[in-house]
Write a protein that holds these residues in place. Structure first.
Motif, PDB file in Angstrom:
ATOM      1  N   ASP A   1       3.902  13.814 -14.040  1.00  0.00           N
ATOM      2  CA  ASP A   1       3.049  14.364 -15.084  1.00  0.00           C
ATOM      3  C   ASP A   1       2.324  15.770 -14.619  1.00  0.00           C
ATOM      4  N   ARG A   2       2.649  16.204 -13.744  1.00  0.00           N
ATOM      5  CA  ARG A   2       2.184  17.531 -13.116  1.00  0.00           C
ATOM      6  C   ARG A   2       0.633  17.523 -13.438  1.00  0.00           C
ATOM      7  N   GLU A   3       0.162  16.390 -12.725  1.00  0.00           N
ATOM      8  CA  GLU A   3      -1.438  16.343 -12.728  1.00  0.00           C
ATOM      9  C   GLU A   3      -1.940  16.137 -11.350  1.00  0.00           C
ATOM     10  N   LEU A   4      -3.292  16.112 -11.219  1.00  0.00           N
ATOM     11  CA  LEU A   4      -4.075  15.488 -10.043  1.00  0.00           C
ATOM     12  C   LEU A   4      -4.051  13.686 -10.144  1.00  0.00           C
TER      13      LEU A   4
ATOM     14  N   CYS B   1      -0.336  18.062  -8.172  1.00  0.00           N
ATOM     15  CA  CYS B   1       0.889  18.719  -8.739  1.00  0.00           C
ATOM     16  C   CYS B   1       0.612  19.388 -10.078  1.00  0.00           C
ATOM     17  N   ARG B   2      -0.542  19.938 -10.262  1.00  0.00           N
ATOM     18  CA  ARG B   2      -0.863  20.739 -11.319  1.00  0.00           C
ATOM     19  C   ARG B   2      -0.138  22.234 -10.810  1.00  0.00           C
ATOM     20  N   VAL B   3       0.306  22.650 -12.062  1.00  0.00           N
ATOM     21  CA  VAL B   3       1.049  23.955 -11.889  1.00  0.00           C
ATOM     22  C   VAL B   3      -0.090  25.240 -11.647  1.00  0.00           C
ATOM     23  N   ARG B   4       0.186  26.129 -10.619  1.00  0.00           N
ATOM     24  CA  ARG B   4      -0.709  26.961 -10.305  1.00  0.00           C
ATOM     25  C   ARG B   4       0.133  28.413 -10.409  1.00  0.00           C
ATOM     26  N   SER B   5      -0.383  29.326  -9.812  1.00  0.00           N
ATOM     27  CA  SER B   5       0.400  30.660  -9.631  1.00  0.00           C
ATOM     28  C   SER B   5       1.667  30.499  -8.699  1.00  0.00           C
ATOM     29  N   ASN B   6       1.809  29.513  -8.006  1.00  0.00           N
ATOM     30  CA  ASN B   6       3.119  29.124  -7.451  1.00  0.00           C
ATOM     31  C   ASN B   6       3.596  27.921  -7.898  1.00  0.00           C
ATOM     32  N   PRO B   7       4.503  27.648  -8.733  1.00  0.00           N
ATOM     33  CA  PRO B   7       4.901  26.392  -9.334  1.00  0.00           C
ATOM     34  C   PRO B   7       5.517  25.552  -8.392  1.00  0.00           C
ATOM     35  N   ASP B   8       6.087  26.132  -7.177  1.00  0.00           N
ATOM     36  CA  ASP B   8       6.413  25.324  -6.310  1.00  0.00           C
ATOM     37  C   ASP B   8       5.654  24.406  -5.508  1.00  0.00           C
ATOM     38  N   LYS B   9       4.350  25.004  -5.248  1.00  0.00           N
ATOM     39  CA  LYS B   9       3.684  24.253  -4.466  1.00  0.00           C
ATOM     40  C   LYS B   9       2.632  23.053  -5.050  1.00  0.00           C
ATOM     41  N   VAL B  10       2.683  22.208  -4.393  1.00  0.00           N
ATOM     42  CA  VAL B  10       1.887  21.061  -4.479  1.00  0.00           C
ATOM     43  C   VAL B  10       0.932  20.652  -3.266  1.00  0.00           C
TER      44      VAL B  10
ATOM     45  N   GLU C   1       0.800  -1.302   0.034  1.00  0.00           N
ATOM     46  CA  GLU C   1      -0.046   0.023  -0.127  1.00  0.00           C
ATOM     47  C   GLU C   1       0.755   1.224  -0.124  1.00  0.00           C
ATOM     48  N   ALA C   2       2.022   1.315   0.818  1.00  0.00           N
ATOM     49  CA  ALA C   2       2.914   2.491   0.779  1.00  0.00           C
ATOM     50  C   ALA C   2       3.487   2.545  -0.738  1.00  0.00           C
ATOM     51  N   LYS C   3       3.983   1.513  -1.217  1.00  0.00           N
ATOM     52  CA  LYS C   3       4.629   1.742  -2.602  1.00  0.00           C
ATOM     53  C   LYS C   3       3.228   2.001  -3.654  1.00  0.00           C
ATOM     54  N   ARG C   4       2.206   1.783  -3.392  1.00  0.00           N
ATOM     55  CA  ARG C   4       1.012   2.193  -4.203  1.00  0.00           C
ATOM     56  C   ARG C   4       0.968   3.930  -4.027  1.00  0.00           C
ATOM     57  N   ILE C   5       0.766   4.218  -3.055  1.00  0.00           N
ATOM     58  CA  ILE C   5       0.860   5.745  -2.617  1.00  0.00           C
ATOM     59  C   ILE C   5       2.040   6.416  -3.157  1.00  0.00           C
ATOM     60  N   PHE C   6       3.185   6.017  -3.165  1.00  0.00           N
ATOM     61  CA  PHE C   6       4.421   6.681  -3.567  1.00  0.00           C
ATOM     62  C   PHE C   6       4.232   6.608  -5.150  1.00  0.00           C
ATOM     63  N   ARG C   7       3.933   5.471  -5.750  1.00  0.00           N
ATOM     64  CA  ARG C   7       3.727   5.457  -7.297  1.00  0.00           C
ATOM     65  C   ARG C   7       2.707   6.373  -7.749  1.00  0.00           C
ATOM     66  N   SER C   8       1.518   6.642  -6.944  1.00  0.00           N
ATOM     67  CA  SER C   8       0.674   7.690  -7.402  1.00  0.00           C
ATOM     68  C   SER C   8       1.308   9.051  -7.242  1.00  0.00           C
ATOM     69  N   ILE C   9       2.038   9.321  -6.236  1.00  0.00           N
ATOM     70  CA  ILE C   9       2.518  10.712  -5.918  1.00  0.00           C
ATOM     71  C   ILE C   9       3.919  10.885  -7.128  1.00  0.00           C
ATOM     72  N   GLU C  10       4.412   9.841  -7.373  1.00  0.00           N
ATOM     73  CA  GLU C  10       5.513   9.949  -8.842  1.00  0.00           C
ATOM     74  C   GLU C  10       4.744  10.539  -9.648  1.00  0.00           C
ATOM     75  N   ARG C  11       3.658   9.621 -10.054  1.00  0.00           N
ATOM     76  CA  ARG C  11       3.023   9.808 -11.260  1.00  0.00           C
ATOM     77  C   ARG C  11       2.348  11.414 -11.463  1.00  0.00           C
ATOM     78  N   ALA C  12       1.810  11.683 -10.267  1.00  0.00           N
ATOM     79  CA  ALA C  12       1.327  13.146 -10.248  1.00  0.00           C
ATOM     80  C   ALA C  12       2.432  14.237 -10.451  1.00  0.00           C
ATOM     81  N   TYR C  13       3.640  13.907  -9.827  1.00  0.00           N
ATOM     82  CA  TYR C  13       4.697  14.632  -9.779  1.00  0.00           C
ATOM     83  C   TYR C  13       5.289  14.784 -11.375  1.00  0.00           C
TER      84      TYR C  13
END
Length: 132
Positions: A72-75, A89-98, A58-70
């Protein structure tokens, strides 16, 4: 009696020493022990503490989802039993914020994190939770 107490504390200390921390942001982190095949998702604040027991898978699955969001810069959203996890991880007004949010039952956490902190957590998870 003192020997029994000492031995119990020693076993507990030995068990806890097998866990390593992967920080996402201040107050939200994972404790991972590959040796014990356990992980815990922790969310700690001034007025609350949330602790979710996870399997290593389960921890691996969460981190794979985090990596995919990171990457692809997506939700990316996943559900693991009664735990729902979102990484935005979609880019907004502050590109460093997720934004990371998760809930289990009535317990909810939503935090902003720095993109670099997520990259560091992903790298550490890849080291501690290698995929076969």
């Amino acid at each position: 009696l003192w020997n029994e107490i000492f031995e119990a504390l020693s076993r507990r200390s030995s068990y806890l020493s097998t866990f390593q921390e992967i920080d996402l942001t201040h107050g939200v982190y994972f404790l991972v022990s590959a040796r014990e095949a356990e992980a815990r998702l922790m969310s700690v604040g001034p007025d609350f503490e949330m602790s979710v027991a996870l399997s290593i898978d389960e921890a691996k699955r969460i981190f794979r989802s985090i990596e995919r969001a990171y990457d692809d810069r997506e939700l990316v959203e996943i559900k693991l039993g009664d735990l729902s996890w979102k990484t935005d991880c979609r880019v907004r007004s502050n590109p460093d914020k997720v934004t990371v949010s998760f809930k289990r039952g009535w317990e909810r956490t939503r935090v902003d994190a720095r993109r670099q902190d997520l990259a560091t957590a992903i790298a550490m998870s890849n080291r501690l939770l290698p995929t076969e």
